[in-house]
Design a protein around this motif. Sequence first.
Motif, PDB file in Angstrom:
ATOM      1  N   GLN A   1       0.718  -1.207   0.078  1.00  0.00           N
ATOM      2  CA  GLN A   1      -0.039   0.008   0.127  1.00  0.00           C
ATOM      3  C   GLN A   1       0.777   1.167  -0.011  1.00  0.00           C
ATOM      4  OE1 GLN A   1       0.115  -2.056   2.558  1.00  0.00           O
ATOM      5  NE2 GLN A   1       0.136  -1.035   4.717  1.00  0.00           N
ATOM      6  N   TYR A   2       2.148   0.994   0.268  1.00  0.00           N
ATOM      7  CA  TYR A   2       3.001   2.405   0.549  1.00  0.00           C
ATOM      8  C   TYR A   2       4.127   2.266  -0.592  1.00  0.00           C
ATOM      9  CZ  TYR A   2       1.042   2.593   5.197  1.00  0.00           C
ATOM     10  OH  TYR A   2       0.101   2.517   5.869  1.00  0.00           O
ATOM     11  N   ILE A   3       4.485   0.880  -1.282  1.00  0.00           N
ATOM     12  CA  ILE A   3       5.540   1.013  -2.208  1.00  0.00           C
ATOM     13  C   ILE A   3       5.234   0.274  -3.688  1.00  0.00           C
ATOM     14  CG2 ILE A   3       7.793  -0.229  -2.545  1.00  0.00           C
ATOM     15  CD1 ILE A   3       8.021   0.059   0.439  1.00  0.00           C
TER      16      ILE A   3
ATOM     17  N   TRP B   1      12.624  13.171   1.846  1.00  0.00           N
ATOM     18  CA  TRP B   1      11.837  11.715   2.435  1.00  0.00           C
ATOM     19  C   TRP B   1      10.359  11.806   1.924  1.00  0.00           C
ATOM     20  CZ3 TRP B   1      13.925   7.699   5.743  1.00  0.00           C
ATOM     21  CH2 TRP B   1      13.115   7.117   6.490  1.00  0.00           C
ATOM     22  N   LYS B   2       9.738  11.039   1.252  1.00  0.00           N
ATOM     23  CA  LYS B   2       8.403  10.993   0.841  1.00  0.00           C
ATOM     24  C   LYS B   2       7.436   9.897   1.247  1.00  0.00           C
ATOM     25  CE  LYS B   2       9.538  14.089  -2.999  1.00  0.00           C
ATOM     26  NZ  LYS B   2       9.607  14.240  -4.439  1.00  0.00           N
ATOM     27  N   CYS B   3       6.535  10.186   1.939  1.00  0.00           N
ATOM     28  CA  CYS B   3       5.928   8.910   2.430  1.00  0.00           C
ATOM     29  C   CYS B   3       4.374   9.190   2.504  1.00  0.00           C
ATOM     30  CB  CYS B   3       6.041   8.589   3.822  1.00  0.00           C
ATOM     31  SG  CYS B   3       6.101   9.428   5.079  1.00  0.00           S
ATOM     32  N   SER B   4       3.513   8.328   2.253  1.00  0.00           N
ATOM     33  CA  SER B   4       2.107   8.476   2.465  1.00  0.00           C
ATOM     34  C   SER B   4       1.559   9.044   3.715  1.00  0.00           C
ATOM     35  CB  SER B   4       1.290   7.123   2.299  1.00  0.00           C
ATOM     36  OG  SER B   4       0.246   7.174   2.606  1.00  0.00           O
ATOM     37  N   THR B   5       0.500   9.777   3.930  1.00  0.00           N
ATOM     38  CA  THR B   5       0.174  10.329   5.220  1.00  0.00           C
ATOM     39  C   THR B   5      -0.119   9.301   6.151  1.00  0.00           C
ATOM     40  OG1 THR B   5      -1.898  11.056   4.115  1.00  0.00           O
ATOM     41  CG2 THR B   5      -0.484  12.870   4.018  1.00  0.00           C
ATOM     42  N   ASP B   6      -0.483   8.259   5.536  1.00  0.00           N
ATOM     43  CA  ASP B   6      -0.908   7.216   6.432  1.00  0.00           C
ATOM     44  C   ASP B   6       0.022   6.302   7.040  1.00  0.00           C
ATOM     45  OD1 ASP B   6      -3.737   8.101   5.930  1.00  0.00           O
ATOM     46  OD2 ASP B   6      -3.628   6.512   4.381  1.00  0.00           O
ATOM     47  N   ASN B   7       1.321   6.498   6.495  1.00  0.00           N
ATOM     48  CA  ASN B   7       2.239   5.600   6.795  1.00  0.00           C
ATOM     49  C   ASN B   7       2.972   6.074   8.062  1.00  0.00           C
ATOM     50  OD1 ASN B   7       4.751   4.120   7.033  1.00  0.00           O
ATOM     51  ND2 ASN B   7       5.086   3.847   5.020  1.00  0.00           N
ATOM     52  N   GLU B   8       2.533   5.900   9.244  1.00  0.00           N
ATOM     53  CA  GLU B   8       3.183   6.303  10.391  1.00  0.00           C
ATOM     54  C   GLU B   8       4.494   6.109  10.728  1.00  0.00           C
ATOM     55  OE1 GLU B   8       1.798   8.655  12.182  1.00  0.00           O
ATOM     56  OE2 GLU B   8      -0.076   8.888  11.155  1.00  0.00           O
ATOM     57  N   PRO B   9       4.836   4.662  10.754  1.00  0.00           N
ATOM     58  CA  PRO B   9       6.194   4.245  10.763  1.00  0.00           C
ATOM     59  C   PRO B   9       7.085   5.050   9.879  1.00  0.00           C
ATOM     60  CG  PRO B   9       4.968   2.245  10.468  1.00  0.00           C
ATOM     61  CD  PRO B   9       4.024   3.438   9.963  1.00  0.00           C
ATOM     62  N   SER B  10       6.882   5.313   8.891  1.00  0.00           N
ATOM     63  CA  SER B  10       7.703   6.134   7.798  1.00  0.00           C
ATOM     64  C   SER B  10       8.033   7.344   8.585  1.00  0.00           C
ATOM     65  CB  SER B  10       7.217   6.152   6.511  1.00  0.00           C
ATOM     66  OG  SER B  10       8.163   6.500   5.786  1.00  0.00           O
ATOM     67  N   LYS B  11       6.934   8.089   8.819  1.00  0.00           N
ATOM     68  CA  LYS B  11       7.119   9.485   9.506  1.00  0.00           C
ATOM     69  C   LYS B  11       7.733   9.361  10.725  1.00  0.00           C
ATOM     70  CE  LYS B  11       2.672  10.266   9.093  1.00  0.00           C
ATOM     71  NZ  LYS B  11       1.268  10.823   9.175  1.00  0.00           N
ATOM     72  N   ALA B  12       7.680   8.418  11.623  1.00  0.00           N
ATOM     73  CA  ALA B  12       8.513   8.419  12.921  1.00  0.00           C
ATOM     74  C   ALA B  12       9.792   8.197  12.478  1.00  0.00           C
ATOM     75  CB  ALA B  12       7.918   6.834  13.699  1.00  0.00           C
ATOM     76  N   VAL B  13      10.242   7.505  11.493  1.00  0.00           N
ATOM     77  CA  VAL B  13      11.681   7.413  11.218  1.00  0.00           C
ATOM     78  C   VAL B  13      12.100   8.780  10.807  1.00  0.00           C
ATOM     79  CG1 VAL B  13      13.510   6.456   9.522  1.00  0.00           C
ATOM     80  CG2 VAL B  13      11.667   4.934  10.522  1.00  0.00           C
TER      81      VAL B  13
ATOM     82  N   ARG C   1      -1.182  16.976  -2.130  1.00  0.00           N
ATOM     83  CA  ARG C   1      -2.504  16.106  -2.197  1.00  0.00           C
ATOM     84  C   ARG C   1      -2.482  15.145  -3.423  1.00  0.00           C
ATOM     85  NH1 ARG C   1      -7.045  19.591  -2.167  1.00  0.00           N
ATOM     86  NH2 ARG C   1      -5.885  20.898  -3.676  1.00  0.00           N
ATOM     87  N   ALA C   2      -3.092  14.044  -3.045  1.00  0.00           N
ATOM     88  CA  ALA C   2      -3.338  13.001  -4.278  1.00  0.00           C
ATOM     89  C   ALA C   2      -2.151  12.925  -5.309  1.00  0.00           C
ATOM     90  CB  ALA C   2      -4.641  13.457  -5.124  1.00  0.00           C
ATOM     91  N   ALA C   3      -0.928  12.639  -4.697  1.00  0.00           N
ATOM     92  CA  ALA C   3       0.177  12.986  -5.732  1.00  0.00           C
ATOM     93  C   ALA C   3       0.883  11.408  -5.812  1.00  0.00           C
ATOM     94  CB  ALA C   3       1.255  13.738  -4.838  1.00  0.00           C
TER      95      ALA C   3
ATOM     96  N   ASP D   1      -2.206  10.803  -0.512  1.00  0.00           N
ATOM     97  CA  ASP D   1      -1.455  12.117  -0.271  1.00  0.00           C
ATOM     98  C   ASP D   1      -0.148  11.899   0.459  1.00  0.00           C
ATOM     99  OD1 ASP D   1      -3.982  13.346  -0.694  1.00  0.00           O
ATOM    100  OD2 ASP D   1      -4.527  13.876   1.459  1.00  0.00           O
ATOM    101  N   LEU D   2       1.064  12.621  -0.230  1.00  0.00           N
ATOM    102  CA  LEU D   2       2.370  12.379   0.042  1.00  0.00           C
ATOM    103  C   LEU D   2       2.832  13.552   1.043  1.00  0.00           C
ATOM    104  CD1 LEU D   2       4.331  10.400  -1.104  1.00  0.00           C
ATOM    105  CD2 LEU D   2       4.834  11.808  -2.651  1.00  0.00           C
ATOM    106  N   GLU D   3       3.336  13.136   1.896  1.00  0.00           N
ATOM    107  CA  GLU D   3       4.079  13.741   2.965  1.00  0.00           C
ATOM    108  C   GLU D   3       5.494  14.147   2.504  1.00  0.00           C
ATOM    109  OE1 GLU D   3       4.011  13.565   7.113  1.00  0.00           O
ATOM    110  OE2 GLU D   3       1.998  13.222   7.171  1.00  0.00           O
ATOM    111  N   VAL D   4       6.134  15.385   2.546  1.00  0.00           N
ATOM    112  CA  VAL D   4       7.604  15.630   2.231  1.00  0.00           C
ATOM    113  C   VAL D   4       8.142  16.098   3.271  1.00  0.00           C
ATOM    114  CG1 VAL D   4       8.790  17.110   0.543  1.00  0.00           C
ATOM    115  CG2 VAL D   4       6.813  16.294  -0.312  1.00  0.00           C
ATOM    116  N   TRP D   5       9.090  15.498   3.490  1.00  0.00           N
ATOM    117  CA  TRP D   5      10.209  15.771   4.641  1.00  0.00           C
ATOM    118  C   TRP D   5      11.536  16.223   3.919  1.00  0.00           C
ATOM    119  CZ3 TRP D   5       8.892  14.782  10.059  1.00  0.00           C
ATOM    120  CH2 TRP D   5       7.658  14.788  10.140  1.00  0.00           C
TER     121      TRP D   5
END
Length: 184
Positions: A36-38, A131-143, A156-158, A167-171
Motif C-alpha cells: 500500500q506504500y511501495i 523523504w516522501k511517504c504516504s500520510t497514512d504511513n506512521e512508521p515512515s513518518k516516525a523514522v 494532495r493525491a500525488a 496524499d504524500l508527505e514531504v520531509w
Amino acid sequence: MYAVQLTADAELCPLEPRHAAEFLAHVEKARADIVQYIPWAAVVVDESSARSFLQAYADRQAADTGRIDGIWLGGELVGGVLFRTFDLRFGTCEIGVWLNADAQGKGLITRACQVLIDWAIGERGIYRLEWKCSTDNEPSKAVARRLGLTHEGVLRAAFPVGPIRQDLEVWSLLAPDWQTRPWA
C-alpha cells in the motif's frame, strides 16, 4: 562489496541482481505490509521481475543516479534502503525504505538511513535530502522524525498506488542540519 554492521546481528549490504531469488522471497513475505506504500511491491512477482528491478538500480548506481542496499538480520533479507533519486549536479537526493513487519522496532531502518545520509552528505556532497511517504504511513513518518528531518508539507493525491491516489508527505534534511545535529 561492503557490509556495514547495524546491530550485533544485522548488516547493510548492496542489494544486487545476483540476489534476485532472495529478494523475491523477501518481497513475497513483506508484500501485504508494504504494497500500500511501495508500488514496486506489486510488480516484483517472479525472479525475472526481481532481477530486472535490481538491475535497474545497479544501472542507476553505475550512472551515479541511485542505489539500493539490503538489510540482513540473522542472515535473512528483511528490508532495505535506497536512493530513489541522486543528483550531484543539484546536490539533492530522495531516500526510501521498507522493512518486514517482524523486523520492525529494532532500529534497523533508522541506523541504515544514518549510514546512507552520512555517506551522501559527508562523502558525496549532497546538500538536500528528501523523504516522501504516504500520510497514512506512521512508521515512515516516525523514522523521519527520529532522523531530524523537517516536515515541509503534503502533496494532495500525488502518489498513485494501484487505483488509489494517496496524499504524500514531504520531509527534508539539509546538510548543515545533519552536520550540527546534537545527537551525532
